[in-house]
Enzyme design. Structure first.
Site, short mmCIF file in Angstrom:
data_model
loop_
_atom_site.label_atom_id
_atom_site.label_comp_id
_atom_site.label_asym_id
_atom_site.label_seq_id
_atom_site.Cartn_x
_atom_site.Cartn_y
_atom_site.Cartn_z
N LYS A 48 0.80 -1.39 -0.05
CA LYS A 48 -0.19 0.13 0.15
C LYS A 48 0.88 1.22 -0.15
O LYS A 48 1.95 1.22 0.56
CB LYS A 48 -1.05 -0.16 1.02
CG LYS A 48 -1.75 1.15 1.67
CD LYS A 48 -2.78 1.69 0.35
CE LYS A 48 -3.42 2.94 0.47
NZ LYS A 48 -4.46 3.18 -0.72
N CYS A 130 -2.48 9.54 -6.64
CA CYS A 130 -3.40 9.22 -5.89
C CYS A 130 -4.80 10.47 -5.98
O CYS A 130 -4.33 11.56 -5.74
CB CYS A 130 -3.27 9.14 -4.36
SG CYS A 130 -4.81 9.02 -3.44
N SER A 194 -6.30 4.62 -10.67
CA SER A 194 -7.71 4.73 -10.99
C SER A 194 -8.02 5.91 -11.77
O SER A 194 -7.25 6.84 -11.90
CB SER A 194 -8.47 4.61 -9.59
OG SER A 194 -7.93 5.74 -8.83
N GLY A 221 -11.26 -1.11 -12.49
CA GLY A 221 -12.04 -2.38 -13.05
C GLY A 221 -12.26 -2.39 -14.60
O GLY A 221 -11.77 -1.36 -15.25
N THR A 272 -9.37 -4.20 -8.87
CA THR A 272 -10.58 -4.43 -8.64
C THR A 272 -11.00 -5.99 -8.62
O THR A 272 -11.75 -6.44 -7.79
CB THR A 272 -11.65 -3.79 -9.64
OG1 THR A 272 -11.14 -2.34 -9.32
CG2 THR A 272 -13.00 -3.77 -9.39
O1 RRO Z 1 -5.80 5.33 -0.92
C1 RRO Z 1 -6.60 5.84 -1.98
O2 RRO Z 1 -7.64 6.48 -2.07
C2 RRO Z 1 -6.01 5.46 -3.43
C3 RRO Z 1 -4.85 5.62 -3.78
BR1 RRO Z 1 -3.04 6.22 -2.57
C4 RRO Z 1 -4.38 5.63 -5.11
O3 RRO Z 1 -3.23 5.86 -5.56
N1 RRO Z 1 -5.26 5.23 -5.98
C5 RRO Z 1 -6.62 4.98 -5.62
O4 RRO Z 1 -7.44 4.54 -6.40
N2 RRO Z 1 -6.87 5.15 -4.14
#
Ligand code: RRO
Length: 311
Positions: A48, A130, A194, A221, A272
């Site tokens: 993560k 992010c 994403s 996804g 996903t």
């Molecule tokens: O933790 C998140 O909300 C998140 C991160 Br760090 C990311 O790089 N991509 C995402 O879809 N969520």
């Protein structure tokens, strides 16, 4: 079936197979990481994204499953980088990719100084994309800021490091980000994060489905597969040959893994679909990929990597 060689490589690191977890997927806690270490057909483990300080992340609900993918607004929940830096130094089952993120460039530098000074010799990945931290933009949409942070990093960082990018949607933007990235000794680019700031509407409740940011969140996804493939392809066409590519986004079948590699991916990560199906997904995807290779008479990933044809 003929014997298949699914081995692949990022910089000096060899992987037994091309599949990874997408960062954020089943990789936040010690228990989750132990599950990944024990997962067959998972070539390596991505942590993560870790920040200087531990974070709770955004309020719930912050993940919502859809027939055609998912939306998340997790908000970078993580145990703080010392936990993940310690974990990757102890992990022996599979190669690791230490994902790091910052709420500021100064934070990133502080974390990476510690990675540099540690005994960790594996891969690091800087998350520049992010979409869900309240009040913070996605760095890699700002080409000047991206160049500045990479300049600061490579003043002292000599270990293997790549970057995680958001999706781009204009060919000019592919040119611009590639021009920045090609000026640095990056091991790899991971594309795509994403699709930021989508909005899912529950028409029965006349409501959004996630809490933070008024319901805006990152899409993942099946619905993002064509966007992910476009980003892998466009970056492979523009990046220096020594920058490898991790294709991320929209994988639900072995055919999708095959398509990512055909577009130029050296490795492929799954997000996903792991949440929908569980960690057994890696067995299914590997079997389906091998079946396709068998039909086509391919015995290694290099037989078709990057060989997508135009009309
Ligand atoms: O933790 C998140 O909300 C998140 C991160 Br760090 C990311 O790089 N991509 C995402 O879809 N969520």
């Amino acid at each position: 079936m003929t014997e298949k060689n699914l081995k692949t490589q990022l910089a000096h690191v060899a992987f037994d197979g091309p599949l990874l977890n997408a960062s954020g997927i089943h990789c936040q806690t010690a228990d989750e990481l132990a599950d990944l270490a024990a997962t067959a057909n998972l070539g390596g483990i991505v942590t993560k994204s870790a920040t200087l300080l531990p974070r709770q992340g955004n309020e719930n609900p912050r993940y919502y499953d859809l027939a055609y993918g998912s939306i998340n607004s997790m908000g970078l929940p993580n145990l703080g980088y010392p936990f993940y830096l310690d974990y990757v130094q102890k992990e022996e089952a599979k190669p690791t990719i230490l994902s790091v993120a910052g709420l500021s460039a100064d934070d990133v530098i502080e974390v990476l100084r510690d990675v540099q000074n540690s005994d960790y010799q594996g891969l690091t990945e800087l998350n520049l994309s992010c979409p869900n931290v309240i009040g913070k933009p996605q760095t890699a949409y700002d080409f000047v800021a991206t160049r500045k942070v990479l300049e600061r990093i490579f003043e002292f960082f000599t270990k293997p490091i790549g970057v995680k990018l958001p999706p781009y949607f204009d060919l000019v933007h592919f040119d611009q980000i590639a021009a920045v990235l090609n000026d640095f000794p990056l091991t790899h680019v991971n594309t795509v994060n994403s699709v930021g700031n989508g909005l899912v509407v529950d028409i029965e409740k006349e409501q959004v489905v996630t809490k933070a940011k008024g319901g805006f969140g990152g899409l993942g996804g099946a619905m993002i597969l064509p966007t992910a493939l476009a980003n892998v392809r466009a970056l492979r066409q523009r990046l220096n040959d020594n920058i490898a590519i991790i294709g991320t986004g929209g994988v639900t079948t072995g055919a999708d893994v095959f398509a990512h590699i055909l577009c130029g991916a050296d490795m492929v990560s799954v997000g996903t679909q792991v949440i929908k199906e569980g960690l057994g997904v890696y067995d299914r995807l590997t079997q389906e990929l091998q079946d396709i290779m068998d039909e086509k008479g391919y015995t290694s990933l290099a037989d078709f990597r990057g060989k997508l044809q135009e009309l």
